[in-house]
Design a protein around this motif. Structure first.
Motif, PDB file in Angstrom:
ATOM      1  N   MET A   1       1.015  -1.227  -0.014  1.00 19.75           N
ATOM      2  CA  MET A   1      -0.027  -0.186   0.267  1.00 19.75           C
ATOM      3  C   MET A   1       0.540   1.204   0.215  1.00 19.75           C
ATOM      4  O   MET A   1       1.863   1.354   0.901  1.00 19.75           O
ATOM      5  CB  MET A   1      -0.943  -0.116   1.313  1.00 19.75           C
ATOM      6  CG  MET A   1      -1.840  -1.116   1.226  1.00 19.75           C
ATOM      7  SD  MET A   1      -2.974  -0.538   2.832  1.00 19.75           S
ATOM      8  CE  MET A   1      -3.345   1.266   2.837  1.00 19.75           C
ATOM      9  N   GLN A   2       0.420   2.654  -0.736  1.00 16.15           N
ATOM     10  CA  GLN A   2       1.152   3.501  -0.324  1.00 16.15           C
ATOM     11  C   GLN A   2       0.477   4.181  -0.650  1.00 16.15           C
ATOM     12  O   GLN A   2      -1.298   4.599  -0.667  1.00 16.15           O
ATOM     13  CB  GLN A   2       2.084   3.625  -2.350  1.00 16.15           C
ATOM     14  CG  GLN A   2       3.188   2.782  -2.609  1.00 16.15           C
ATOM     15  CD  GLN A   2       2.051   1.751  -3.369  1.00 16.15           C
ATOM     16  OE1 GLN A   2       1.326   1.766  -4.115  1.00 16.15           O
ATOM     17  NE2 GLN A   2       2.489   0.084  -3.380  1.00 16.15           N
TER      18      GLN A   2
ATOM     19  N   ARG B   1      -9.898   9.334  -0.281  1.00 20.68           N
ATOM     20  CA  ARG B   1      -8.690   9.352  -0.264  1.00 20.68           C
ATOM     21  C   ARG B   1      -7.522   8.349  -1.080  1.00 20.68           C
ATOM     22  O   ARG B   1      -8.307   7.649  -1.572  1.00 20.68           O
ATOM     23  CB  ARG B   1      -8.321   8.641   1.650  1.00 20.68           C
ATOM     24  CG  ARG B   1      -7.078   8.950   1.475  1.00 20.68           C
ATOM     25  CD  ARG B   1      -5.819   9.048   3.260  1.00 20.68           C
ATOM     26  NE  ARG B   1      -4.947   9.169   3.785  1.00 20.68           N
ATOM     27  CZ  ARG B   1      -4.816  10.701   3.860  1.00 20.68           C
ATOM     28  NH1 ARG B   1      -5.502  11.220   3.530  1.00 20.68           N
ATOM     29  NH2 ARG B   1      -3.383  10.503   4.312  1.00 20.68           N
ATOM     30  N   GLU B   2      -6.924   9.717  -1.635  1.00 21.66           N
ATOM     31  CA  GLU B   2      -6.028   8.171  -2.651  1.00 21.66           C
ATOM     32  C   GLU B   2      -5.238   7.070  -2.211  1.00 21.66           C
ATOM     33  O   GLU B   2      -4.230   8.020  -1.243  1.00 21.66           O
ATOM     34  CB  GLU B   2      -5.425   9.054  -3.654  1.00 21.66           C
ATOM     35  CG  GLU B   2      -5.885   9.246  -5.002  1.00 21.66           C
ATOM     36  CD  GLU B   2      -4.841  10.591  -5.355  1.00 21.66           C
ATOM     37  OE1 GLU B   2      -4.014  10.158  -5.506  1.00 21.66           O
ATOM     38  OE2 GLU B   2      -5.532  11.476  -6.250  1.00 21.66           O
ATOM     39  N   LEU B   3      -4.945   6.472  -2.589  1.00 24.74           N
ATOM     40  CA  LEU B   3      -4.255   4.496  -2.213  1.00 24.74           C
ATOM     41  C   LEU B   3      -3.729   4.200  -3.147  1.00 24.74           C
ATOM     42  O   LEU B   3      -4.703   3.755  -4.260  1.00 24.74           O
ATOM     43  CB  LEU B   3      -4.853   4.057  -1.030  1.00 24.74           C
ATOM     44  CG  LEU B   3      -5.383   4.341   0.414  1.00 24.74           C
ATOM     45  CD1 LEU B   3      -6.607   2.793   0.690  1.00 24.74           C
ATOM     46  CD2 LEU B   3      -4.529   5.493   0.991  1.00 24.74           C
TER      47      LEU B   3
ATOM     48  N   ALA C   1      -3.084   7.259  13.196  1.00 24.16           N
ATOM     49  CA  ALA C   1      -4.137   6.888  12.777  1.00 24.16           C
ATOM     50  C   ALA C   1      -4.393   6.862  11.488  1.00 24.16           C
ATOM     51  O   ALA C   1      -3.696   6.829  10.569  1.00 24.16           O
ATOM     52  CB  ALA C   1      -4.876   8.302  12.451  1.00 24.16           C
ATOM     53  N   GLU C   2      -3.365   5.379  11.085  1.00 26.24           N
ATOM     54  CA  GLU C   2      -3.349   3.862  10.743  1.00 26.24           C
ATOM     55  C   GLU C   2      -4.121   3.523   9.231  1.00 26.24           C
ATOM     56  O   GLU C   2      -5.483   3.687   9.689  1.00 26.24           O
ATOM     57  CB  GLU C   2      -2.089   3.055  10.999  1.00 26.24           C
ATOM     58  CG  GLU C   2      -1.481   2.963  12.149  1.00 26.24           C
ATOM     59  CD  GLU C   2       0.144   3.682  10.587  1.00 26.24           C
ATOM     60  OE1 GLU C   2      -0.040   3.697   9.514  1.00 26.24           O
ATOM     61  OE2 GLU C   2       1.320   3.956  11.641  1.00 26.24           O
ATOM     62  N   LEU C   3      -3.894   3.823   7.765  1.00 23.18           N
ATOM     63  CA  LEU C   3      -4.551   2.857   7.547  1.00 23.18           C
ATOM     64  C   LEU C   3      -4.788   1.348   6.884  1.00 23.18           C
ATOM     65  O   LEU C   3      -5.852   0.717   6.920  1.00 23.18           O
ATOM     66  CB  LEU C   3      -4.130   3.572   6.234  1.00 23.18           C
ATOM     67  CG  LEU C   3      -4.594   5.509   6.281  1.00 23.18           C
ATOM     68  CD1 LEU C   3      -4.441   5.715   4.482  1.00 23.18           C
ATOM     69  CD2 LEU C   3      -6.099   5.406   6.401  1.00 23.18           C
TER      70      LEU C   3
ATOM     71  N   HIS D   1      -4.087  18.874   1.099  1.00 27.97           N
ATOM     72  CA  HIS D   1      -5.111  17.002   1.272  1.00 27.97           C
ATOM     73  C   HIS D   1      -6.165  17.951   1.452  1.00 27.97           C
ATOM     74  O   HIS D   1      -6.744  16.441   1.159  1.00 27.97           O
ATOM     75  CB  HIS D   1      -4.331  16.661   3.166  1.00 27.97           C
ATOM     76  CG  HIS D   1      -3.592  16.209   2.082  1.00 27.97           C
ATOM     77  ND1 HIS D   1      -3.510  15.068   1.289  1.00 27.97           N
ATOM     78  CD2 HIS D   1      -1.871  16.375   2.436  1.00 27.97           C
ATOM     79  CE1 HIS D   1      -1.680  14.378   2.009  1.00 27.97           C
ATOM     80  NE2 HIS D   1      -1.042  14.795   1.887  1.00 27.97           N
ATOM     81  N   LEU D   2      -6.740  18.851   2.150  1.00 30.72           N
ATOM     82  CA  LEU D   2      -8.165  18.449   2.654  1.00 30.72           C
ATOM     83  C   LEU D   2      -8.502  19.971   1.551  1.00 30.72           C
ATOM     84  O   LEU D   2     -10.035  19.757   1.140  1.00 30.72           O
ATOM     85  CB  LEU D   2      -8.035  20.394   3.661  1.00 30.72           C
ATOM     86  CG  LEU D   2      -7.436  19.410   5.176  1.00 30.72           C
ATOM     87  CD1 LEU D   2      -7.614  19.971   6.287  1.00 30.72           C
ATOM     88  CD2 LEU D   2      -8.285  17.777   5.433  1.00 30.72           C
TER      89      LEU D   2
END
Length: 231
Positions: A1-2, A22-24, A69-71, A151-152
């Motif tokens: 994951m990035q 959110r872009e992953l 706040a990990e993904l 980001h926001l």
């Protein structure tokens, strides 16, 4: 994951959180037998809003003490049980009421473990709360007003103005996040102070110690010594 400037490997015992908007980047690497299997569940905005309304006080208390706040989060026993119950419910075409119940069970397990933050951010939240959750994704990063604003989907000037309207500022929130995480790690882990300083975005342990003393009235080393004496 990035995501952002981070990269993490997720295995069979991990759960990947994919917040809306959110872009992953996801790279699939099959196992030895050439198989890649993943279960995916989508939570509706209505369910997330209902959950926030029902457990809001407890959620915010947990988020303020969350380690990050990990993904990509580990599946502990409670989250695993809740996840398996939800999957069983979905694969047996259970009534919608049961699906909702078990879905909220997964969210509650993640919240109690301090990991649900990224899923529960709402555009209607105060801007300061959204900035805080973003910074917690990577407290060691070289955050700037411009980077957070991007980001926001805001301009830097708009971000500053809206935070000022909430009687806050970017620098205040950044230090609050970094110092809060440092305090938790000092109290709950045996990580070296220098390592904690680096993980919280401070260039040196000495600079970190100065800021920590200014905020809490004692140095990180003194805090650790006091804890040992109280045991």
């Amino acid at each position: 994951m990035q995501w952002d400037n981070r990269e993490m490997r997720a295995g069979p015992q991990d759960l990947i959180l994919m917040p809306a908007g959110r872009e992953l980047g996801v790279t699939n690497k099959p196992g030895a037998l050439g198989n890649y299997i993943a279960d995916t569940v989508t939570f509706s905005q209505e369910l997330l809003s209902s959950f926030r309304a029902r457990h809001g006080v407890e959620i915010h208390a947990r988020l303020s003490h969350a380690s990050s706040a990990e993904l990509c989060v580990p599946l502990d026993r409670h989250t695993t049980d809740a996840w398996e119950n939800l999957l069983a419910c979905l694969t047996t075409d259970a009534p919608q009421a049961l699906r909702t119940h078990y879905g909220e069970g997964v969210l509650l397990a993640l919240s109690l473990a301090g990991y649900a933050g990224p899923l529960l951010i709402d555009r209607r939240d105060p801007l300061g709360a959204r900035v805080q959750q973003l910074l917690m994704l990577d407290p060691a990063a070289s955050w700037t007003v411009a980077r957070v604003a991007e980001h926001l989907h805001l301009s830097a000037s708009t971000l500053r103005r809206r935070l000022a309207n909430e009687s806050s500022s970017f620098s205040h929130i950044l230090e609050q996040v970094r110092m809060g995480l440092a305090l938790q790690w000092l109290q709950s882990t045996i990580r070296p102070i220098g390592e904690i300083a680096e993980a919280c975005g401070y260039a040196s342990a000495s600079r970190f110690s100065v800021r920590f003393r200014q905020r809490y009235g004692l140095s990180p080393r003194a805090l650790r010594a006091a804890q040992l004496l109280s045991i």
